[in-house]
Design a protein around this motif. Structure first.
Motif, PDB file in Angstrom:
ATOM      1  N   LYS A 130      66.351  34.193  22.757  1.00 20.18           N
ATOM      2  CA  LYS A 130      67.412  34.397  23.745  1.00 20.18           C
ATOM      3  C   LYS A 130      68.760  33.855  23.240  1.00 20.18           C
ATOM      4  N   ASP A 131      69.067  34.199  22.003  1.00 25.69           N
ATOM      5  CA  ASP A 131      70.302  33.732  21.390  1.00 25.69           C
ATOM      6  C   ASP A 131      70.912  34.846  20.561  1.00 25.69           C
ATOM      7  N   ARG A 132      71.507  35.800  21.243  1.00 23.83           N
ATOM      8  CA  ARG A 132      72.159  36.908  20.541  1.00 23.83           C
ATOM      9  C   ARG A 132      73.581  36.560  20.119  1.00 23.83           C
TER      10      ARG A 132
ATOM     11  N   ASP B  80      66.429  37.873  20.012  1.00 27.00           N
ATOM     12  CA  ASP B  80      66.012  38.180  21.380  1.00 27.00           C
ATOM     13  C   ASP B  80      64.895  37.244  21.829  1.00 27.00           C
TER      14      ASP B  80
END
Length: 292
Positions: free
Chosen positions: A109-111, A106
Motif C-alpha cells: 500500500k505504498d504507490r 500495491d
C-alpha cells in the motif's frame, strides 16, 4: 493471468540480470542486471537492463532509448545478435518488470514512495561445460524471490513474493521452462556469443605504472592503469618486504574495457632514508613492474 506469465517467462528465458565479477581461467559468464525505479530522474531512467559477458558490458537498454544498444567491440561483430529483435524483447520485458514493481507496491500500500526492483540472472561455462547459474530478484535492496533449480520452483524471501510466486507458477510448464533456460538455453547462448567474442575476453592488456605525490601531503600513490583482466597485485616494497601500512584503492573500470587501481603510502623521514618501490604483478607481464 496466463498470458502475462507466459510473456514474463518467455522473455526471462531469453534475457536476464547479473552482477559482473572475476572469472577464473577457462570460465565465461553471461549475465544480466535489470533495474526498475518508481521515481525516475533525469540521470536514472525508470527501467534499464545491462547484459554482460564476463565483466564486460555486452549491451544496454533503457526506457528512454527503447533500444538494445551493443557496446564496442560487440557492436562491430556482425551477426552476433539480432538487435532489433532484442530491442522488442526488452520493451516487452520492461512492461512486465514494472508491472511486478507496482504489484509489490500495491501489496505494501505504498504507490507514492521511492522504491527499486532489481533482477539478475545468468549462467557460467567452465571448460565449455555448464558450471553454474542463478536467477534472483530484490526489492529495495532486500532479497525478494529466487529460483531454485533443484525443487524446481520460485522461493519467496519477502511476504509480497508469495503473490509473485503464485503468478509465476500458475502453470507447471513455466517452472520447467525457467529451469531449462538456466541449464540449457543460457549456456547455449553463451557458447554462441563466444564464437564471436572469446578472443576479446581472453585478451591480456598489461598495466602501465605511474607514481604521484600531491603537493603538501605526506603520501605517495602508485597507479596501475589500462590493464585487463582485472586480477592484479600492486604493493609497496621496502627492504624486500611488503609494506604493511599501505592503503589500497578500489578496482575501478577505466571506461574502455580495462581497469585501474592504486596503492598509497605515508612517507616518513625513516622511509625517505630507506628506499621504497612499487611492484605490480599481472598475468599479462612476464616480469613484475617495479618503480620508484
Amino acid at each position: 493471468m496466463g498470458t502475462m506469465v507466459s510473456v514474463l517467462l518467455s522473455l526471462l528465458l531469453l534475457l536476464g540480470p547479473a552482477v559482473p565479477q572475476e572469472t577464473q581461467a577457462g570460465s565465461y559468464r553471461l549475465s544480466f542486471l535489470y533495474t526498475g525505479v518508481s521515481r525516475p530522474t533525469d540521470s536514472l531512467p525508470s527501467f534499464q537492463a545491462t547484459a554482460y559477458l564476463n565483466d564486460q558490458v555486452f549491451f544496454h537498454y533503457d526506457n528512454k532509448s527503447r533500444k538494445a544498444i551493443p557496446l564496442d567491440p560487440w557492436s562491430q561483430m556482425e551477426g552476433i545478435e539480432d538487435w532489433e529483435k532484442e530491442s522488442e524483447l526488452q520493451q516487452a520485458r520492461e512492461s512486465i518488470f514494472m508491472e511486478t514493481l507496482q504489484d509489490i507496491m500495491d501489496y505494501y500500500k505504498d504507490r507514492e514512495g521511492s522504491h527499486t526492483f532489481q533482477g539478475r540472472f545468468g549462467c557460467e561455462l567452465l571448460n565449455n561445460k555448464s558450471s553454474g547459474a542463478f536467477w534472483k530478484y530484490a526489492y529495495d535492496g532486500q532479497n525478494f524471490i529466487e529460483f531454485n533449480r533443484e525443487i524446481p520452483g520460485w522461493v519467496p524471501q519477502d511476504p509480497a513474493a508469495l503473490n509473485t510466486k503464485r503468478k509465476w507458477e500458475a502453470e507447471e510448464v513455466y517452472v520447467q521452462r525457467a529451469k531449462a533456460y538456466l541449464e540449457e538455453e543460457c549456456p547455449a547462448m553463451l557458447r554462441r556469443y563466444l564464437q564471436y567474442g572469446k578472443a576479446f575476453l581472453d585478451r591480456q592488456d598489461p598495466p602501465s605504472m605511474s607514481i604521484t605525490r600531491t603537493p603538501g601531503e605526506d603520501t605517495i600513490k602508485c597507479w596501475a592503469s589500462d590493464f585487463y583482466p582485472q586480477d592484479i597485485d600492486l604493493h609497496w616494497i621496502q627492504g624486500g618486504n611488503t609494506v604493511e601500512t599501505e592503503v589500497r584503492g578500489d578496482l575501478l573500470p577505466s571506461g574502455n574495457g580495462t581497469y585501474l587501481s592504486w596503492v598509497s603510502l605515508t612517507v616518513s623521514p625513516w622511509r625517505t632514508k630507506n628506499t621504497v618501490f612499487c611492484r605490480i604483478v599481472h598475468s599479462s607481464l612476464d616480469q613484475p613492474l617495479t618503480g620508484l
